[in-house]
Design a protein around this motif. Sequence first.
Motif, short mmCIF file in Angstrom:
data_model
loop_
_atom_site.label_atom_id
_atom_site.label_comp_id
_atom_site.label_asym_id
_atom_site.label_seq_id
_atom_site.Cartn_x
_atom_site.Cartn_y
_atom_site.Cartn_z
N ARG A 89 0.80 -1.22 0.00
CA ARG A 89 0.00 0.00 0.00
C ARG A 89 0.84 1.28 0.00
NH1 ARG A 89 -2.79 -3.26 3.87
NH2 ARG A 89 -2.05 -2.02 5.61
N TYR A 90 2.15 1.16 0.20
CA TYR A 90 3.01 2.34 0.24
C TYR A 90 3.30 2.88 -1.16
CZ TYR A 90 4.19 1.43 5.17
OH TYR A 90 4.14 1.25 6.52
N THR A 91 3.51 4.19 -1.24
CA THR A 91 4.07 4.76 -2.45
C THR A 91 5.54 4.36 -2.53
OG1 THR A 91 4.78 6.81 -1.38
CG2 THR A 91 2.52 6.75 -2.28
N LEU A 92 6.12 4.50 -3.71
CA LEU A 92 7.54 4.17 -3.87
C LEU A 92 8.40 5.03 -2.94
CD1 LEU A 92 9.92 2.80 -5.30
CD2 LEU A 92 9.71 4.53 -7.12
N GLU A 93 8.11 6.32 -2.89
CA GLU A 93 8.92 7.23 -2.07
C GLU A 93 8.83 6.85 -0.59
OE1 GLU A 93 6.70 8.11 -4.36
OE2 GLU A 93 8.10 8.82 -5.91
N LYS A 94 7.62 6.53 -0.11
CA LYS A 94 7.45 6.16 1.29
C LYS A 94 8.13 4.83 1.58
CE LYS A 94 5.63 6.63 5.41
NZ LYS A 94 6.10 7.70 6.33
N PHE A 95 8.00 3.88 0.68
CA PHE A 95 8.63 2.57 0.88
C PHE A 95 10.14 2.71 0.99
CE2 PHE A 95 10.50 -1.40 -0.72
CZ PHE A 95 9.87 -2.33 0.09
N MET A 96 10.74 3.50 0.09
CA MET A 96 12.19 3.66 0.10
C MET A 96 12.65 4.41 1.35
SD MET A 96 13.14 4.31 -3.92
CE MET A 96 14.90 4.20 -3.59
N GLU A 97 11.82 5.34 1.80
CA GLU A 97 12.16 6.05 3.04
C GLU A 97 12.15 5.11 4.24
OE1 GLU A 97 10.03 9.25 6.06
OE2 GLU A 97 9.46 9.26 3.94
N ILE A 98 11.11 4.29 4.33
CA ILE A 98 10.99 3.35 5.44
C ILE A 98 12.12 2.32 5.42
CG2 ILE A 98 9.57 1.46 6.35
CD1 ILE A 98 7.12 3.11 5.52
N ARG A 99 12.47 1.87 4.25
CA ARG A 99 13.53 0.86 4.12
C ARG A 99 14.94 1.45 4.24
NH1 ARG A 99 12.44 -4.54 2.73
NH2 ARG A 99 10.24 -4.86 3.18
N GLY A 100 15.05 2.77 4.27
CA GLY A 100 16.37 3.39 4.41
C GLY A 100 17.23 3.22 3.17
N SER A 101 16.68 3.54 2.02
CA SER A 101 17.36 3.27 0.76
C SER A 101 18.70 3.99 0.64
CB SER A 101 16.46 3.66 -0.41
OG SER A 101 16.13 5.03 -0.38
N SER A 102 18.78 5.23 1.09
CA SER A 102 20.04 5.96 0.96
C SER A 102 21.14 5.30 1.80
CB SER A 102 19.85 7.43 1.38
OG SER A 102 19.39 7.52 2.72
N THR A 103 20.77 4.81 2.97
CA THR A 103 21.73 4.11 3.83
C THR A 103 22.17 2.80 3.19
OG1 THR A 103 20.77 5.08 5.82
CG2 THR A 103 22.09 3.09 6.11
N ILE A 104 21.21 2.06 2.62
CA ILE A 104 21.54 0.80 1.97
C ILE A 104 22.51 1.02 0.81
CG2 ILE A 104 20.59 -1.07 0.54
CD1 ILE A 104 18.12 -1.02 2.34
N VAL A 105 22.26 2.05 0.01
CA VAL A 105 23.14 2.34 -1.13
C VAL A 105 24.53 2.72 -0.64
CG1 VAL A 105 23.56 3.91 -3.05
CG2 VAL A 105 21.28 2.94 -2.72
N ALA A 106 24.61 3.60 0.35
CA ALA A 106 25.91 4.03 0.85
C ALA A 106 26.69 2.87 1.46
CB ALA A 106 25.72 5.14 1.88
N GLN A 107 26.02 2.10 2.31
CA GLN A 107 26.70 0.95 2.91
C GLN A 107 26.99 -0.12 1.86
OE1 GLN A 107 24.84 -0.65 6.41
NE2 GLN A 107 24.64 1.34 7.40
N GLY A 108 26.10 -0.25 0.90
CA GLY A 108 26.29 -1.25 -0.15
C GLY A 108 27.52 -0.98 -0.97
N ARG A 109 27.76 0.27 -1.30
CA ARG A 109 28.97 0.61 -2.06
C ARG A 109 30.22 0.26 -1.27
NH1 ARG A 109 27.09 6.69 -3.83
NH2 ARG A 109 25.66 6.10 -5.53
N ARG A 110 30.19 0.53 0.03
CA ARG A 110 31.36 0.21 0.86
C ARG A 110 31.56 -1.30 0.94
NH1 ARG A 110 29.34 4.71 3.88
NH2 ARG A 110 28.25 3.36 5.38
N ARG A 111 30.48 -2.04 1.07
CA ARG A 111 30.59 -3.50 1.14
C ARG A 111 31.16 -4.07 -0.16
NH1 ARG A 111 27.70 -5.44 5.58
NH2 ARG A 111 27.68 -7.55 4.75
#
Length: 264
Positions: free
Chosen positions: A74-96
């Motif tokens: 039921r979430y919008t894309l923007e809300k879903f990505m906010e809840i999932r912490g997308s910016s943090t996942i991308v930043a940590q993902g690059r480091r990993r």
Amino acid sequence: MRLPLLSALFCACLSAPVIAAPCGNTSAGFAAWKNDFASEAKRAGVKKPGLQALANAQYASRTISADRNQKSFRYTLEKFMEIRGSSTIVAQGRRRKARNPEFYAALERKYGVPAGVLIAIHGMETAFGHFMGDSQIVPAITTLAYDCRRSEFFVPHAIGALKLVDQGAITPATRGAKHGELGHTQFLPGNALKYGVDWGGDGRVDFYDMADALASTANYLRKKGWKKGKGYQPGELNYTVLKEWNAATVYQQSLAIMGAGIDR
């Protein structure tokens, strides 16, 4: 020529399908269902350890509550990505990826799945292994197999969980998500049984080992149709494969966005 009545009845019994254990919507029928399901599981090849795990499983009320209150669809894309912490996942993902480039390159050579997709799944499912669930897998998945809402979908995964117990891949006490998903990338048990990869070469598939879990995830995507070198953004060939991992459109869209961000 007509068969005698007894012969006809005998033939009918032989050809009649095996009746599945009846589902239910409350805890009241769970014990009786387990007794019926044990016969079904035994016919499917489940051995004594798995059958004992089934016998000891308790009705998982928290799992049913979670199943009735899923919000991701039921979430919008923007809300879903906010809840999932997308910016943090991308930043940590690059480091990993930068810390272990050869591991991810080896997975891509073998399975064709780029690092960004696998790392994004890992980040979204368990925050890179930091939280892999607090519900016992066998009670959770057998409760869902018993529950009438999606019994047909979960029965094969309940059988899978019991077989994983037989193999020693999990124990009756192993914990995962409320819907019975397990390990770093939250495999449903039937998929874990079918697509698991022993990347470490120790003779055992361990979904709580990051390397085995990510290799299994890459293998799953390849088996579902992932094509090496093809794109995975909306409209591209591999995007349809993301639907095999998660049915929520916002999850698929987020995965494509985050994967591309990590691989940039």
